[in-house]
Enzyme design. Sequence first.
Site, PDB file in Angstrom:
ATOM      1  NE  ARG A  60      -1.565  -2.195   2.826  1.00 55.90           N
ATOM      2  CZ  ARG A  60      -1.644  -3.461   2.417  1.00 55.90           C
ATOM      3  NH1 ARG A  60      -2.656  -3.878   1.738  1.00 55.90           N
ATOM      4  NH2 ARG A  60      -0.667  -4.327   2.696  1.00 55.90           N
ATOM      5  CB  THR A  61       3.369   2.614   2.332  1.00 54.92           C
ATOM      6  OG1 THR A  61       2.599   2.114   3.415  1.00 54.92           O
ATOM      7  CG2 THR A  61       3.895   3.987   2.672  1.00 54.92           C
ATOM      8  CE  LYS A  82      26.717  -2.511  -5.257  1.00 49.54           C
ATOM      9  NZ  LYS A  82      26.748  -1.397  -6.224  1.00 49.54           N
ATOM     10  NE  ARG A  85       7.014   0.750   4.959  1.00 53.28           N
ATOM     11  CZ  ARG A  85       5.781   0.220   4.899  1.00 53.28           C
ATOM     12  NH1 ARG A  85       5.639  -1.050   4.573  1.00 53.28           N
ATOM     13  NH2 ARG A  85       4.728   0.941   5.165  1.00 53.28           N
ATOM     14  CG  HIS A 100       3.311   3.890   8.711  1.00 51.44           C
ATOM     15  ND1 HIS A 100       3.438   4.734   7.626  1.00 51.44           N
ATOM     16  CD2 HIS A 100       2.956   2.675   8.198  1.00 51.44           C
ATOM     17  CE1 HIS A 100       3.163   4.056   6.518  1.00 51.44           C
ATOM     18  NE2 HIS A 100       2.871   2.806   6.838  1.00 51.44           N
TER      19      HIS A 100
END
Length: 360
Positions: A51-52, A80, A101, A129
Amino acid sequence: MRGLNSILELRVDELDQLIATAKDIIAHPENYWNRCAHKKLATLFFEPSTRTRLSFEAAMLELGGSVLGFSEAASSSASKGESVADTAKIVSCYADIIAMRHPKEGAPFVAAQAASIPVINAGDGGHNHPTQTLADLLTISRELGRLNDLTIGLCGDLKYGRTVHSLIEAMSRYPGVKFVLISPKELKIPGFIRYNVLEPHHIPYKEVSSLEEAIPELDVLYMTRIQRERFEDPWEYQRLRDTYVLDVEKMKLAKEIMCVLHPLPRVNEISVKVDADPRAAYFRQALNGKYMRMALILKLLDEAEKNPQPHLMNEMELEYDRVCHNPKCISQVEQELPQLFRCTDKAADIHRCVYCDQRG
Ligand code: CP
């Protein structure tokens, strides 16, 4: 120039204005089709999302902008060993705004300090959030017609549930709001919400363990998933995972006018049979997320154009002589980050990590 790390960075009048903009986008989408022409959104997702990430991308595309980015750490140079700060500096060369995120708490905050473009926290570990909360606010406003005088039940994983933390921070600032916190004792609300938000602002709340007993008094029931990915002990997850299941029988105990929200994804905490109940608003909530992200992108890009100066921490407030012991904090992984604390309660001598809000 600012981004959005915590929902507390937006004043109530700004939240209300974002909701108004989102409602205008819904009513007159054609007025917004070109508003971000030639602008680019970078979605930097170090943790899975449906969703986000997709609603951020859809939001930017519907504003006439473009998107670039990655959906897992393995396909970026983080694999890396590149730091969050270096990643943010590099992406600032290619995009106009970032949505990030990350599984480590405070990572988007670190990115914001290094970037020269706005950074939006799209979920950091079990911490915050804020853009899910924007979706939640628009949904409550559209479903119930108000954001004040509500009894809000939050059910499930209140300890690691970042959506719960941000929603309490936002709704605590609307008058007449009460919370019923429904969880097993192992997953109660963490200290930074209890002692920074609920207690000092005298917000009425109670903690209970029975969903059946709590549901009749609720205007909003916010269900959450017990999140396997946040548990260090898999047996603890197995023991707690089925604690709450909202089903048709329990919905019979609820008010006729109430709404059921869930940030999604769900596993089994809401029976699919509940989906047909008109009070089940969680799929409409996911759509509302796109409109609120459109409103937020517009606001932050507009502000960045007017004030391109970086929005940095106030160093006067900071303390350097403590250590964060939260293994999920970004400062535990990126060793060159300074340990930074802020005093949140002088009388009680409480100091919290600026990245993850844990006590030092
Ligand atoms: N609500 C939410 O954050 O969903 P995703 O994890 O799919 O983005």
